[in-house]
Design a protein around this motif. Structure first.
Motif, PDB file in Angstrom:
ATOM      1  N   ALA A 333      26.694  11.980   7.149  1.00 32.14           N
ATOM      2  CA  ALA A 333      25.833  10.991   7.795  1.00 32.14           C
ATOM      3  C   ALA A 333      24.623  10.658   6.924  1.00 32.14           C
ATOM      4  N   LEU A 334      24.020  11.668   6.323  1.00 28.21           N
ATOM      5  CA  LEU A 334      22.864  11.432   5.452  1.00 28.21           C
ATOM      6  C   LEU A 334      23.266  10.639   4.211  1.00 28.21           C
ATOM      7  N   THR A 335      24.428  10.964   3.654  1.00 24.01           N
ATOM      8  CA  THR A 335      24.900  10.264   2.455  1.00 24.01           C
ATOM      9  C   THR A 335      25.150   8.789   2.743  1.00 24.01           C
ATOM     10  N   LEU A 336      25.784   8.501   3.883  1.00 15.92           N
ATOM     11  CA  LEU A 336      26.059   7.112   4.239  1.00 15.92           C
ATOM     12  C   LEU A 336      24.773   6.365   4.595  1.00 15.92           C
ATOM     13  N   SER A 337      23.835   7.056   5.227  1.00 21.58           N
ATOM     14  CA  SER A 337      22.545   6.430   5.528  1.00 21.58           C
ATOM     15  C   SER A 337      21.828   5.998   4.251  1.00 21.58           C
ATOM     16  N   ALA A 338      21.896   6.855   3.221  1.00 23.53           N
ATOM     17  CA  ALA A 338      21.278   6.513   1.936  1.00 23.53           C
ATOM     18  C   ALA A 338      21.919   5.249   1.364  1.00 23.53           C
ATOM     19  N   ALA A 339      23.244   5.116   1.535  1.00 16.87           N
ATOM     20  CA  ALA A 339      23.925   3.914   1.050  1.00 16.87           C
ATOM     21  C   ALA A 339      23.411   2.671   1.776  1.00 16.87           C
ATOM     22  N   ALA A 426      24.022  -3.627   5.450  1.00 17.78           N
ATOM     23  CA  ALA A 426      23.212  -2.401   5.549  1.00 17.78           C
ATOM     24  C   ALA A 426      23.187  -1.888   6.982  1.00 17.78           C
ATOM     25  N   ALA A 427      23.087  -2.804   7.955  1.00 16.80           N
ATOM     26  CA  ALA A 427      23.056  -2.415   9.361  1.00 16.80           C
ATOM     27  C   ALA A 427      24.381  -1.783   9.791  1.00 16.80           C
ATOM     28  N   THR A 428      25.495  -2.362   9.357  1.00 13.50           N
ATOM     29  CA  THR A 428      26.797  -1.794   9.735  1.00 13.50           C
ATOM     30  C   THR A 428      27.001  -0.429   9.078  1.00 13.50           C
ATOM     31  N   THR A 429      26.456  -0.252   7.880  1.00 13.48           N
ATOM     32  CA  THR A 429      26.552   1.040   7.200  1.00 13.48           C
ATOM     33  C   THR A 429      25.796   2.122   7.967  1.00 13.48           C
ATOM     34  N   LEU A 430      24.601   1.792   8.444  1.00 14.67           N
ATOM     35  CA  LEU A 430      23.815   2.754   9.221  1.00 14.67           C
ATOM     36  C   LEU A 430      24.504   3.067  10.553  1.00 14.67           C
ATOM     37  N   LEU A 431      25.178   2.077  11.134  1.00 14.58           N
ATOM     38  CA  LEU A 431      25.955   2.328  12.348  1.00 14.58           C
ATOM     39  C   LEU A 431      27.064   3.343  12.071  1.00 14.58           C
ATOM     40  N   GLY A 432      27.710   3.221  10.917  1.00 11.61           N
ATOM     41  CA  GLY A 432      28.739   4.191  10.540  1.00 11.61           C
ATOM     42  C   GLY A 432      28.187   5.601  10.446  1.00 11.61           C
ATOM     43  N   ALA A 433      26.957   5.737   9.931  1.00 12.80           N
ATOM     44  CA  ALA A 433      26.328   7.056   9.841  1.00 12.80           C
ATOM     45  C   ALA A 433      26.102   7.652  11.229  1.00 12.80           C
ATOM     46  N   LEU A 434      25.701   6.814  12.178  1.00  9.02           N
ATOM     47  CA  LEU A 434      25.504   7.286  13.552  1.00  9.02           C
ATOM     48  C   LEU A 434      26.822   7.752  14.169  1.00  9.02           C
ATOM     49  N   LEU A 435      27.897   7.019  13.889  1.00  6.50           N
ATOM     50  CA  LEU A 435      29.206   7.421  14.423  1.00  6.50           C
ATOM     51  C   LEU A 435      29.660   8.755  13.828  1.00  6.50           C
ATOM     52  N   ILE A 436      29.340   9.004  12.573  1.00  2.00           N
ATOM     53  CA  ILE A 436      29.688  10.295  11.967  1.00  2.00           C
ATOM     54  C   ILE A 436      28.977  11.429  12.708  1.00  2.00           C
ATOM     55  N   LEU A 437      27.722  11.223  13.042  1.00  2.00           N
ATOM     56  CA  LEU A 437      27.007  12.248  13.809  1.00  2.00           C
ATOM     57  C   LEU A 437      27.692  12.499  15.150  1.00  2.00           C
ATOM     58  N   GLY A 438      28.305  11.462  15.720  1.00  2.00           N
ATOM     59  CA  GLY A 438      28.985  11.591  17.004  1.00  2.00           C
ATOM     60  C   GLY A 438      30.287  12.379  16.955  1.00  2.00           C
ATOM     61  N   GLY A 443      34.728  17.264  18.817  1.00  3.39           N
ATOM     62  CA  GLY A 443      35.270  18.525  18.331  1.00  3.39           C
ATOM     63  C   GLY A 443      35.682  18.485  16.879  1.00  3.39           C
ATOM     64  N   LEU A 444      35.498  17.339  16.205  1.00  2.08           N
ATOM     65  CA  LEU A 444      35.875  17.222  14.801  1.00  2.08           C
ATOM     66  C   LEU A 444      34.670  17.560  13.936  1.00  2.08           C
ATOM     67  N   VAL A 445      34.306  18.828  13.918  1.00  4.95           N
ATOM     68  CA  VAL A 445      33.098  19.247  13.223  1.00  4.95           C
ATOM     69  C   VAL A 445      33.418  20.413  12.310  1.00  4.95           C
ATOM     70  N   GLU A 446      32.491  20.670  11.397  1.00  5.27           N
ATOM     71  CA  GLU A 446      32.674  21.791  10.483  1.00  5.27           C
ATOM     72  C   GLU A 446      32.456  23.106  11.219  1.00  5.27           C
ATOM     73  N   THR A 447      33.288  24.088  10.915  1.00  3.34           N
ATOM     74  CA  THR A 447      33.153  25.411  11.510  1.00  3.34           C
ATOM     75  C   THR A 447      33.433  26.456  10.448  1.00  3.34           C
ATOM     76  N   GLN A 448      32.975  27.664  10.689  1.00  2.00           N
ATOM     77  CA  GLN A 448      33.376  28.785   9.850  1.00  2.00           C
ATOM     78  C   GLN A 448      34.612  29.385  10.493  1.00  2.00           C
TER      79      GLN A 448
END
Length: 464
Positions: A333-339, A426-438, A443-448
């Protein structure tokens, strides 16, 4: 002093497996596979990206010689993705059945011939037809490679390996930008226009590598004569254990995968990512030429390579950090926000230097986020469901490449501003970053992981 024999399981890493293999053997085997396959896959991707995006270098000269207007050019540039999207899923299912050797050869040879045929596009109808056929021919290449990697690389190495595969896009512009500019400067040589030389040379290169692919690639680790019996066993055990886990928790058939809400959500994210990629890629040479006050040629090609050098560094560092820490969602999400911020600043920058720096951030962000993104669907889907599901994500996402240039052109006309299109992207890119956070809510998240597999993308606990 007594010690407990029931110690809690520890997450595995690339050098560790619960399958009985030694750390050195598994790590060394993956490194050997990477050294053998990745350079060739990277070469294929460089040519794919170059043949897909070189229309951006030809834009001004091509339009001047053919009389094709801006709206028609935007439609032709984007219509590639219609053919691409329509044939992605069937193409990937065929590759799953017949193997990568035959199918990757077919894809590259046909797309190379059609790309070379762009040298003879002298009117709108021919332009549209060839761009559509180019999409049909190339359909299945990218999701095929992503699927192919799941056969050879366990999940703990996949973000890093995919990050190195994504070197293809920056390399296509670092090397391809000057090459395309140089070929454009051959205007008049041999009775051909510069853009005709560019399409012919770059297209036929792809066909030649496609023939090579038939002799170079192996379908599965068990087919690889360059791996020892022990190496094949260790690698197969790691990959098969991961596949079993995905089959137990994810969709098992193509239809179940295509109707899966989680997969549709991932499609939406990838669609927005691709809008940011191709909204910039198709117009980057022209944008740099405007910043420099020069025509598109060798010099502009050299400067255009600078943002892709930054993207190359980001594609190397960010996925490696992700594999090392197991962090996917927030980092993506941070990487896409930077884009997105880079795209916005490039549109409104007051100086060419600031605009170029912003484009460097944008290119680094939207290239580096993609290998992180692909850890989500590849960590969730297995078997034939992976073949169909990965292709669907890529095909629906690729429609962003069709929408982006047309939306950009519309916004510029509607708001009477050359910057409006980039602000919208740029606005659609930031929307994509928000969806990644969602993704956490799905349940599609990083786990150990504690199942002997890699720390990485966790799977939903209930089959859908």
């Amino acid at each position: 002093m007594a010690t407990s024999t029931a110690s809690p399981p520890r997450p595995a890493s690339i050098g560790q497996s619960s399958l009985g293999s030694s750390p050195v053997t598994l790590a060394a085997t993956v490194a050997k596979v990477q050294a053998r396959l990745l350079p060739f896959l990277l070469l294929m991707y460089v040519l794919a990206f170059l043949d897909r995006a070189n229309i951006g270098f030809a834009k001004k000269a091509f339009q001047l010689d053919t009389g094709i207007g801006d709206a028609a050019f935007a439609l032709g540039a984007g219509i590639f993705f219609i053919g691409y999207a329509l044939f992605e899923v069937p193409s990937n299912l065929i590759m799953h059945r017949v193997g990568a050797r035959i199918w990757m050869c077919r894809i590259m040879v046909t797309w190379g011939v059609i790309s070379a045929g762009m040298a003879f596009a002298h009117d709108e109808t021919t332009f549209y037809g060839l761009r559509f056929l180019l999409g049909v021919a190339e359909a299945g290449f990218f999701p095929g490679v992503i699927l192919y990697m799941t056969y050879w690389f366990p999940s703990q190495a996949r973000a890093r390996v995919m990050g190195m595969f994504y070197f293809g896009a920056p390399i296509a512009f670092i090397l391809g930008s000057p090459l395309s500019g140089l070929l454009l400067d051959l205007h008049g040589a041999g009775g051909l226009l510069g853009w005709q030389w560019m399409f012919l040379v770059e297209g036929l290169l792809a066909s030649a590598v496609g023939v090579w692919a038939y002799w170079y690639l192996n379908n599965r680790p068990t087919d690889a004569t360059w791996l020892s019996t022990e190496e094949k066993s260790v690698l197969a055990a790691a990959v098969d254990a991961e596949e079993a886990h995905k089959h137990a928790h994810g969709p098992k058939s193509v239809l179940a995968a295509l109707a899966n809400p989680r997969l549709l959500y991932l499609c939406a994210i990838y669609f927005l990512i691709q809008m940011s990629v191709y909204g910039v890629v198709f117009y980057l040479p022209t944008q740099v030429a405007g910043l420099l006050g020069k025509k598109v040629g060798f010099e502009v090609g050299l400067v255009t390579a600078i943002p892709w050098i930054c993207a190359l560094a980001a594609a190397y560092l960010i996925p490696r950090h992700s594999d090392r820490t197991g962090e996917r969602r927030v980092l993506a999400a941070l990487t896409l926000s930077a884009a997105g911020l880079g795209i916005a600043v490039s549109a409104g920058a007051g100086s060419p230097l600031l605009a170029l720096l912003a484009l460097c951030v944008a290119a680094a962000g939207f290239i580096a986020v993609q290998p992180l993104f692909w850890t989500f669907p590849t960590g969730y889907l297995g078997g034939v469901a992976a073949a169909g599901g990965i292709a669907m994500v890529n095909s629906l996402g690729a429609l962003g490449g069709f929408v982006a240039p047309n939306v950009k052109t519309w916004a510029e006309g509607f708001f009477a501003s050359t910057a409006a299109g980039l602000y919208l992207l740029a606005a659609t890119t930031l929307l994509g970053a928000l969806l990644i956070l969602g993704l956490k809510a799905l349940g599609l998240v990083e786990t150990q992981r504690s199942d002997g597999l890699a720390p990485g993308v966790g799977l939903p606990q209930h089959q859908s």
